[in-house]
Design a protein around this motif. Structure first.
Motif, PDB file in Angstrom:
ATOM      1  N   VAL A   1       0.826  -1.211   0.000  1.00 42.18           N
ATOM      2  CA  VAL A   1       0.000   0.000   0.000  1.00 42.18           C
ATOM      3  C   VAL A   1       0.862   1.264   0.000  1.00 42.18           C
ATOM      4  CG1 VAL A   1      -1.965  -1.104   1.119  1.00 42.18           C
ATOM      5  CG2 VAL A   1      -0.277   0.085   2.520  1.00 42.18           C
ATOM      6  N   SER A   2       2.162   1.095   0.294  1.00 46.70           N
ATOM      7  CA  SER A   2       3.034   2.272   0.356  1.00 46.70           C
ATOM      8  C   SER A   2       3.831   2.496  -0.916  1.00 46.70           C
ATOM      9  CB  SER A   2       4.021   2.139   1.524  1.00 46.70           C
ATOM     10  OG  SER A   2       3.350   1.862   2.709  1.00 46.70           O
ATOM     11  N   ILE A   3       3.914   1.470  -1.750  1.00 49.31           N
ATOM     12  CA  ILE A   3       4.871   1.557  -2.847  1.00 49.31           C
ATOM     13  C   ILE A   3       4.496   2.649  -3.853  1.00 49.31           C
ATOM     14  CG2 ILE A   3       3.857  -0.198  -4.376  1.00 49.31           C
ATOM     15  CD1 ILE A   3       7.035  -1.121  -4.368  1.00 49.31           C
ATOM     16  N   GLY A   4       3.208   2.922  -3.985  1.00 53.77           N
ATOM     17  CA  GLY A   4       2.793   4.021  -4.851  1.00 53.77           C
ATOM     18  C   GLY A   4       3.325   5.353  -4.325  1.00 53.77           C
ATOM     19  N   LEU A   5       3.246   5.504  -3.011  1.00 51.18           N
ATOM     20  CA  LEU A   5       3.735   6.726  -2.377  1.00 51.18           C
ATOM     21  C   LEU A   5       5.254   6.830  -2.508  1.00 51.18           C
ATOM     22  CD1 LEU A   5       2.723   9.167  -0.673  1.00 51.18           C
ATOM     23  CD2 LEU A   5       3.378   7.870   1.348  1.00 51.18           C
TER      24      LEU A   5
ATOM     25  N   PRO B   1      -3.232   7.941   0.987  1.00 54.86           N
ATOM     26  CA  PRO B   1      -4.072   6.964   1.697  1.00 54.86           C
ATOM     27  C   PRO B   1      -5.559   7.158   1.408  1.00 54.86           C
ATOM     28  CG  PRO B   1      -2.569   8.092   3.200  1.00 54.86           C
ATOM     29  CD  PRO B   1      -2.503   8.821   1.913  1.00 54.86           C
ATOM     30  N   ALA B   2      -5.975   8.379   1.094  1.00 56.98           N
ATOM     31  CA  ALA B   2      -7.390   8.604   0.775  1.00 56.98           C
ATOM     32  C   ALA B   2      -7.750   7.892  -0.536  1.00 56.98           C
ATOM     33  CB  ALA B   2      -7.686  10.096   0.678  1.00 56.98           C
ATOM     34  N   PHE B   3      -6.832   7.957  -1.512  1.00 60.18           N
ATOM     35  CA  PHE B   3      -7.051   7.219  -2.759  1.00 60.18           C
ATOM     36  C   PHE B   3      -7.071   5.715  -2.505  1.00 60.18           C
ATOM     37  CE2 PHE B   3      -5.811  11.231  -4.742  1.00 60.18           C
ATOM     38  CZ  PHE B   3      -6.718  11.294  -5.796  1.00 60.18           C
ATOM     39  N   LEU B   4      -6.217   5.287  -1.569  1.00 56.85           N
ATOM     40  CA  LEU B   4      -6.184   3.872  -1.208  1.00 56.85           C
ATOM     41  C   LEU B   4      -7.548   3.412  -0.706  1.00 56.85           C
ATOM     42  CD1 LEU B   4      -4.459   1.277  -0.489  1.00 56.85           C
ATOM     43  CD2 LEU B   4      -4.179   2.292   1.773  1.00 56.85           C
ATOM     44  N   VAL B   5      -8.115   4.183   0.221  1.00 56.19           N
ATOM     45  CA  VAL B   5      -9.413   3.811   0.786  1.00 56.19           C
ATOM     46  C   VAL B   5     -10.504   3.908  -0.290  1.00 56.19           C
ATOM     47  CG1 VAL B   5     -11.144   4.414   2.529  1.00 56.19           C
ATOM     48  CG2 VAL B   5      -8.723   4.462   3.111  1.00 56.19           C
TER      49      VAL B   5
ATOM     50  N   GLU C   1     -13.547   1.816   6.586  1.00 55.31           N
ATOM     51  CA  GLU C   1     -14.493   2.895   6.862  1.00 55.31           C
ATOM     52  C   GLU C   1     -13.919   4.156   6.235  1.00 55.31           C
ATOM     53  OE1 GLU C   1     -14.424   4.308  10.766  1.00 55.31           O
ATOM     54  OE2 GLU C   1     -12.602   3.266  11.300  1.00 55.31           O
ATOM     55  N   PRO C   2     -14.778   5.177   6.024  1.00 52.12           N
ATOM     56  CA  PRO C   2     -14.331   6.333   5.232  1.00 52.12           C
ATOM     57  C   PRO C   2     -13.088   7.042   5.774  1.00 52.12           C
ATOM     58  CG  PRO C   2     -16.697   6.378   5.486  1.00 52.12           C
ATOM     59  CD  PRO C   2     -16.207   5.268   6.351  1.00 52.12           C
ATOM     60  N   THR C   3     -12.902   7.053   7.093  1.00 49.63           N
ATOM     61  CA  THR C   3     -11.777   7.812   7.641  1.00 49.63           C
ATOM     62  C   THR C   3     -10.568   6.926   7.940  1.00 49.63           C
ATOM     63  OG1 THR C   3     -12.749   7.611   9.818  1.00 49.63           O
ATOM     64  CG2 THR C   3     -13.167   9.659   8.637  1.00 49.63           C
ATOM     65  N   LEU C   4     -10.583   5.715   7.387  1.00 50.95           N
ATOM     66  CA  LEU C   4      -9.457   4.807   7.627  1.00 50.95           C
ATOM     67  C   LEU C   4      -8.147   5.373   7.068  1.00 50.95           C
ATOM     68  CD1 LEU C   4      -8.702   2.007   8.722  1.00 50.95           C
ATOM     69  CD2 LEU C   4      -9.116   1.083   6.446  1.00 50.95           C
ATOM     70  N   ASP C   5      -8.249   6.272   6.078  1.00 51.66           N
ATOM     71  CA  ASP C   5      -7.038   6.818   5.471  1.00 51.66           C
ATOM     72  C   ASP C   5      -6.142   7.510   6.496  1.00 51.66           C
ATOM     73  OD1 ASP C   5      -9.046   8.786   5.723  1.00 51.66           O
ATOM     74  OD2 ASP C   5      -7.982  10.098   4.331  1.00 51.66           O
ATOM     75  N   ARG C   6      -6.746   8.017   7.582  1.00 47.87           N
ATOM     76  CA  ARG C   6      -5.945   8.747   8.567  1.00 47.87           C
ATOM     77  C   ARG C   6      -4.913   7.841   9.218  1.00 47.87           C
ATOM     78  NH1 ARG C   6     -10.778  12.592  10.976  1.00 47.87           N
ATOM     79  NH2 ARG C   6     -11.375  13.355   8.929  1.00 47.87           N
TER      80      ARG C   6
END
Lengths: 242, 323, 290
Positions: C24-28, C43-47, C219-224
């Motif tokens: 999940v980090s490799i894009g970043l 992370p928002a795009f991830l979610v 959930e929607p705020t999981l990106d945090r």
């Protein structure tokens, strides 16, 4: 002989395993015009970073005006009278030319006790002298290359330095602009400011300097009168890569 | 600048706020008004570091939440009065601000911002695991009776918030117009050049962080009594961070009036939206406005004003008026 | 109270989880690490991709297939994002600073709320034959979904690493990260290269998002929470180092897993942030930096 304005005593700067400046010493007399030359990557800028305080030397001592400044942060050295310009100009972009200089007056020349009016008139005087009078209220981000170079020198002068380090202030300028900047530096020197000039433009260095020091790979390879240094075979080798 | 005008306006503002508590009949105006005033303080305080010095603090929620919990702790442990809670929260915030200021020694730009998020999560985690203040589930708080001359607690909170707005703006204004402000602008434009021009960059950043932290945290303290309830998830809500940042940028960061306008505009809109539509939509509006302004009006409302009403500004104290 | 078996269990789970964190980090690692874009919205795009996966899985599509279907969509989304960022900030000069960061922060919030408006605030999860089962290896009981995520994550990381080091375009991307001007002199277009790279960085989030919803309900705020994890991994890895990303992911996974086992779930969210803070303060160039 009067006491030296700057004394660099066996200064070494290492980055990890790489030695950028290796055991360099030099002494400047008040009012001297000093040229610092050497090929790219020879450690000139690192050396003056150690003098101005942007970097702290790994070993050795820097004495300025009779005081050991080796451990002082850059801003304190500026307040004691070491000012510099940068190889790539670093204006305060959101400020006008006037405000750029006011930063120096506010912070470097603290204790001179000027009120706002006196500050502005001092700035105006400096700008007029540098030929930037018409640019006083222009945003520094809108200046041309040569104006930026001059503004950096003006900002340095506004801090009322005893020693001014000019780091390639002529790079990228036309030959008439080079002469302009050179004349400015000579005029500043006549006002009593000791000047270190780092430059690649040889005829400028030759015309300007009382004394020249040449570095290569972090070491001093020659020091003396401009002609003698240029005639030195090691200097020629370093520059021509023979 | 017109110093007297400012203080007259400030006095008029506080008098008006007090007058409202005497004459208004409906308490709702104070519940909504308090929130608007709260965001005025948060945006103004955020801007001292983010706007003047250019360090984007994402951790507004850490300061705010810590303020809430300082108040909770003081109330539970010593039954401390509200003003003391606010003062102590402010001092705690100044200390945390100082610590954040030390981060700037090694971190700039996005690294600093991410570090402030990290800090807020870590602090929140400690509060979640601190049983005395209620842990993850939160704690219920009882309001003491209001202090004279007020006869309703919410009206008292409203006036306190109005006074805090004046204090925060007065400090921000002083910072902006003094040598501190000029030094911080130099830091924001080019830190290395600033240092070499004699600006004590670290000291100025520590000062800006501490002042900013003081007000962010102090404003958290009365929020506990406003809600009569505190839980980590809402006290440390990231919405505080995005709001403070968005309000400052939308108003314009170059002048203290910017965050004030931004907060007034956005917080009022939010109060309307929350009541009429939903609280999700107000966050959406906040995000959209932030992106729109950052893309289309980079100098915020102040920049728009300068562009349209002062076409040829060469005013030395002014900001940019790029053609 | 503390057993060797428990620790072994935590380490094995941590390694599986760590590989997932790397994915999940490799894009970043590309967008922030190589291209220097302050992509707080990663992370928002991830979610968002996880919700895309959820949406497709409602039509009976396997989550991993759904992730693959989302990849081209996200790739195009990435192209557009970079264009907007470039036109707004990079083109106008170096002053992206505060506004560039605020821009992505705003985007992240818009995505969060858009998800809330479309799907509500409740947790969502997907169904698949490998979710909910577990396999026993020796004395360890390992959830099958973690194994699946582990394998896909490993493949994804490997493919991207090879792409960046072995193909011509990949090497151009690495070159643009080092020196855009030199690249221009060689006749390549640095802007187009960066845009392509950003597209890829966003495209891999399609699969990464599928892995996320396979590993845990979203959930929607999981990106945090994932701001901490992804930035921790990328910074620890040393900006732009792909092999470092994998190693850093593993370190984070094991650390989180051990803390979870020893101290409980309430301390786990802070681990990645604490490690991130420590790395930034002590060794900002990362553990395996270039």
């Amino acid at each position: 002989m009067s006491h030296p304005v700057l004394h660099v005593d066996q200064v070494t700067k290492r980055f990890g395993g790489f030695t950028a400046v290796d055991n360099v010493s030099l002494t400047l007399r008040p009012g001297e015009r000093f040229g610092l030359i050497g090929p790219n990557g020879s450690g000139k800028t690192t050396l003056i970073n150690c003098i101005s305080g942007a970097l702290r030397s790994t070993e050795g001592r820097v004495t300025f005006d009779g005081h050991d400044v080796s451990t002082l942060p850059a801003y304190k050295r500026t307040r004691r009278g070491i000012a510099r310009s940068f190889q790539i100009p670093r204006p305060f972009k959101s400020m006008t030319v006037l405000e750029n200089l006011l930063v120096a007056i506010d912070f470097a020349a603290v204790g001179h006790g000027l009120n706002a009016r006196q500050q502005e008139s001092e700035v105006t005087a400096i700008l007029d002298k540098m030929g930037l009078g018409s640019k006083t209220h222009v945003l520094s981000s809108q200046l041309s290359q040569v104006e930026l170079r001059k503004m950096e020198l003006a900002r340095a002068v506004a801090s009322r330095p005893k020693l001014l380090i000019s780091d390639e202030a002529m790079a990228g300028l036309s030959s008439s602009e080079i002469d302009e900047v050179l004349d400015l530096l000579i005029a500043l020197n006549k006002d009593g400011i000791t000047i270190i000039m780092i430059e690649h433009i040889m005829h400028a260095v030759m015309r300007f300097s009382d004394r020249v020091l040449c570095m290569e790979a972090g070491r001093v390879i020659a020091e003396g009168a401009p002609k003698d240094v240029m005639a030195n075979p090691r200097v020629q080798e370093a520059y021509l890569g023979v | 600048m017109r110093g007297n005008g400012f203080w007259l306006a400030a006095a008029a503002f506080i008098s008006a706020a007090y007058g409202l508590t005497v004459f208004a009949t409906n308490d709702y105006v104070f519940f909504a008004g308090y929130i608007i005033l709260q965001f005025m303080v948060l945006a103004t305080a955020w801007n001292i570091l983010g706007g003047y010095a250019g360090y984007v603090n994402f951790g507004t929620n850490a300061f705010f939440g810590l303020g809430v919990y300082t108040a909770v702790f003081m109330a539970k442990a010593f039954g401390a009065p509200l003003l003391l809670q606010i003062l102590v929260a402010g001092l705690v915030g100044a200390v945390l601000g100082f610590a954040v200021g030390l981060l700037t020694l090694r971190m700039h730009g996005i690294f600093f911002s991410i570090a402030t998020i990290a800090m807020s999560i870590i602090i929140e985690t400690f509060i979640i695991n601190w049983k005395f203040v209620g842990g993850a589930s939160g704690v219920q708080l009882l309001r003491p009776p209001p202090t004279a001359p007020f006869d309703s607690y919410i009206r008292m909170l409203f006036v306190i918030a109005a006074v805090m707005v004046v204090l925060a703006v007065a400090v921000a204004r002083y910072v902006q117009n003094s040598w501190i402000g000029r030094g911080l602008r130099a830091v924001r434009d080019d830190e290395i050049a600033a240092e070499c021009t004699g600006v004590p960059t670290l000291q100025l950043k520590l000062l800006a962080c501490s002042i900013s932290g003081f007000f962010l945290c102090a404003m958290g303290a009365p929020a506990a009594m406003y809600l009569q309830y505190a839980d980590p998830a809402s006290a440390f809500n990231l919405n505080y961070s995005v709001s403070a940042l968005a309000m400052s940028l939308i108003g314009g960061t170059a002048h203290w009036i910017g965050p004030l306008l931004g907060a007034l505009l956005l917080a009022s809109t939010q109060q309307l939206l929350t009541v009429t539509i939903s609280s999700e939509v107000n966050v959406l509006v906040l995000g959209l406005m932030l992106v729109l302004f950052v893309v289309g009006a980079p100098d915020g409302l102040i920049g728009l004003y300068r562009r349209f009403f002062k076409p040829k500004s060469s005013d030395p104290s002014g900001g940019s008026s790029a053609p | 109270m503390f057993s060797f078996e428990l620790l072994l269990d935590a380490v094995v789970l941590g390694l599986l989880l760590g590989c997932f964190y790397a994915a999940v980090s490799i894009g970043l690692s590309v967008s922030f690490g190589l291209l220097d874009v302050p992509h707080v919205a990663h992370p928002a795009f991830l979610v968002l991709a996880s919700y895309g996966t959820y949406f497709l899985s409602e039509y009976g599509i396997d989550p991993i297939i759904a992730g693959l279907l989302l990849t081209p969509v996200f790739f195009v989304l990435g192209l557009g994002m970079y264009r907007l960022y470039y036109e707004t900030f990079e083109k106008r000069g170096s002053d992206a600073g505060v506004r560039g960061i605020a821009f992505f922060f705003g985007i992240a919030f818009i995505i969060e709320v858009a998800i809330i408006l479309l799907f509500g605030v409740d947790q969502r999860s997907v169904q698949a034959p490998y979710i909910g089962k577990s396999i026993d290896i020796l004395s360890l009981r390992i959830p099958l979904r973690l194994v699946v995520a582990f394998i896909v994550a490993l493949l994804l990381t490997l493919i991207l690493t090879l792409y960046l080091s072995r193909t011509f375009t990949g090497r151009t991307i690495r070159a643009v990260a080092q020196d855009a001007d030199a690249l221009r002199l060689m006749g390549a277009n640095p802007i187009a290269t960066k845009q392509w790279a950003f597209g890829i960085a966003t495209g891999v989030l399609g699969i990464a998002g599928a892995l996320l919803i396979i590993v845990q309900p979203v959930e929607p705020t999981l990106d945090r929470a994932y701001i901490g994890r992804t930035f921790c991994v990328v910074v620890m890895a040393g900006l732009g180092s792909m092999s470092g990303t994998l190693l850093a992911g593993l370190i984070l996974g094991v650390a989180e897993s051990i803390v979870l086992t020893l101290y409980g779930a309430s301390w786990a969210p802070a681990i990645s942030f604490a490690m991130l803070l420590a790395v930034l303060a002590v060794r900002p160039q990362g553990l395996f930096g270039r």
